[in-house]
Motif scaffolding. Structure first.
Motif, PDB file in Angstrom:
ATOM      1  N   ASP A 168       0.836  -1.196   0.000  1.00 43.22           N
ATOM      2  CA  ASP A 168       0.000   0.000   0.000  1.00 43.22           C
ATOM      3  C   ASP A 168       0.874   1.251   0.000  1.00 43.22           C
ATOM      4  O   ASP A 168       1.889   1.301   0.700  1.00 43.22           O
ATOM      5  N   ILE A 169       0.480   2.238  -0.782  1.00 42.31           N
ATOM      6  CA  ILE A 169       1.133   3.545  -0.750  1.00 42.31           C
ATOM      7  C   ILE A 169       0.394   4.390   0.283  1.00 42.31           C
ATOM      8  O   ILE A 169      -0.825   4.521   0.230  1.00 42.31           O
ATOM      9  N   LEU A 170       1.135   4.929   1.218  1.00 40.60           N
ATOM     10  CA  LEU A 170       0.543   5.659   2.342  1.00 40.60           C
ATOM     11  C   LEU A 170       0.847   7.151   2.221  1.00 40.60           C
ATOM     12  O   LEU A 170       1.974   7.534   1.914  1.00 40.60           O
ATOM     13  N   TYR A 171      -0.181   7.972   2.451  1.00 41.43           N
ATOM     14  CA  TYR A 171      -0.036   9.432   2.410  1.00 41.43           C
ATOM     15  C   TYR A 171      -0.471  10.017   3.745  1.00 41.43           C
ATOM     16  O   TYR A 171      -1.487   9.607   4.309  1.00 41.43           O
ATOM     17  N   LYS A 172       0.289  10.974   4.235  1.00 43.03           N
ATOM     18  CA  LYS A 172      -0.124  11.756   5.407  1.00 43.03           C
ATOM     19  C   LYS A 172      -0.584  13.107   4.901  1.00 43.03           C
ATOM     20  O   LYS A 172       0.205  13.870   4.332  1.00 43.03           O
ATOM     21  N   VAL A 173      -1.856  13.378   5.058  1.00 40.14           N
ATOM     22  CA  VAL A 173      -2.454  14.607   4.539  1.00 40.14           C
ATOM     23  C   VAL A 173      -2.756  15.554   5.693  1.00 40.14           C
ATOM     24  O   VAL A 173      -3.460  15.189   6.643  1.00 40.14           O
ATOM     25  N   GLU A 174      -2.205  16.758   5.622  1.00 43.34           N
ATOM     26  CA  GLU A 174      -2.465  17.790   6.620  1.00 43.34           C
ATOM     27  C   GLU A 174      -3.185  18.936   5.924  1.00 43.34           C
ATOM     28  O   GLU A 174      -2.625  19.601   5.057  1.00 43.34           O
ATOM     29  N   ASN A 187      -0.664  20.133   3.127  1.00 44.44           N
ATOM     30  CA  ASN A 187       0.666  19.533   3.007  1.00 44.44           C
ATOM     31  C   ASN A 187       0.497  18.024   2.897  1.00 44.44           C
ATOM     32  O   ASN A 187      -0.382  17.437   3.532  1.00 44.44           O
ATOM     33  N   VAL A 188       1.336  17.399   2.082  1.00 41.75           N
ATOM     34  CA  VAL A 188       1.250  15.958   1.858  1.00 41.75           C
ATOM     35  C   VAL A 188       2.634  15.335   1.971  1.00 41.75           C
ATOM     36  O   VAL A 188       3.593  15.819   1.377  1.00 41.75           O
TER      37      VAL A 188
END
Length: 314
Positions: A21-27, A260-261
């Motif tokens: 899985d490709i994981l993104y942290k989205v702020e 921000n990502v």
């Protein structure tokens, strides 16, 4: 619908309890959340297109497309044969400990964000050194791991993903192409190499168009039964034991200025460290993710990240 033959490999991995899985942290909007996409469906850039759709953003890849390098059929054929040499089996375990195959995609990860001013300073530093920012990031990353694991000699291998949209004549900002338009090449690095030698090694690999050879092998499913692809895919998990994958998604703009990502590369048994870089609205985000059974605890992973950031600003 056109079959995603790169995605086929990741379908096989997941079917054999090796999900990616490709994981993104989205702020955004004062909140932070983690969002993941199955790699069999999207690549790194494709995941950003999916995020833009979900959050109603207008995003743009700021890279300047260049005309694809011409390659003769003979050269392409030779490259496909050379692929077997370039990706020859590495040591089964380069680490000072053993770790087992995982049955989950969970794992620990850490990230760091440089503000716009800090990011520009890193660009300027790379320019003074006569290398790209990408090379500076890669060099500093590997140096941090050399310190963490006391690597003083020997070569160690990395996977380096390459966005294929430009090579395939696809608009890099066309969100319809969110599937797996990604290839890679393998690169061997040693502690004695300078940052300029890193740059030369990366440039040489791209000039050899190793990623085009990988692209052909990733599309073997067009020509052979899936059982053959499955045999090769699972063999790679056992034989190509690399440090990890270093993926730089490049520079992007977003119309939501406070968003921000960060993103985190999938890990597999064959490459247990996923290192990533992404410039989002002029801010550089770097991240590290490790395979679930890889023996680093959160504090140790944070130490690696701190070494990486310190090496960058030296």
């Amino acid at each position: 619908m056109k079959k995603d033959y790169v995605g086929q490999w990741f379908e096989i991995y997941r079917r054999n309890t090796e999900g990616a899985d490709i994981l993104y942290k989205v702020e955004a909007n004062g909140k932070s959340e983690l969002i993941n996409f199955a790699h069999e469906k999207v690549d790194g850039a494709g995941g950003l297109f999916k995020l833009a759709e979900q959050f109603n953003w207008k995003i743009k890849n700021l890279a300047t497309p260049t005309p694809p390098r011409a390659i003769s059929r003979f050269k392409f054929f030779i490259n496909c044969l050379m692929f077997l040499h370039w990706t020859k089996p590495r040591k089964k375990n380069i680490w000072p400990f053993e770790f087992k195959k995982s049955n989950t995609v969970e794992g620990i990860y850490e990230s760091c964000t440089f503000n716009a001013e800090e990011t520009q300073k890193l660009k300027d530093k790379a320019n003074v050194l006569g290398i790209s920012l990408n090379t500076l990031l890669f060099f500093s990353l590997n140096k941090s791991l050399e310190k963490q694991f006391n690597w003083t000699s020997g070569k160690r291998s990395w996977w380096v993903p390459v966005n294929m949209r430009n090579d395939l004549g696809i608009d890099i900002n066309d969100s319809k192409f969110s599937g797996n338009y990604v290839s890679n090449f393998m690169i061997d690095l040693s502690p004695s190499m300078s940052s300029l030698q890193y740059q030369q090694a990366i440039t040489h690999s791209l000039k050899q168009q190793k990623h085009l050879a990988t692209w052909w092998w990733q599309h073997l499913g067009k020509y052979v039964p899936e059982s053959v692809v499955e045999f090769l895919a699972l063999s790679n998990l056992k034989n190509n034991h690399c440090v990890g994958a270093f993926s730089n998604l490049g520079e992007w703009s977003c119309d939501q200025s406070d968003a921000n990502v960060s993103f985190f590369v999938p890990t597999l048994l064959s490459h247990p460290i996923g290192a990533s870089a992404l410039i989002w609205n002029k801010k550089l985000n770097i991240g590290i993710r490790i395979y679930p059974t890889f023996k680093l605890n959160p504090d140790e992973l944070n130490s690696v990240l701190q070494k990486w950031t310190q090496q960058l600003v030296l």
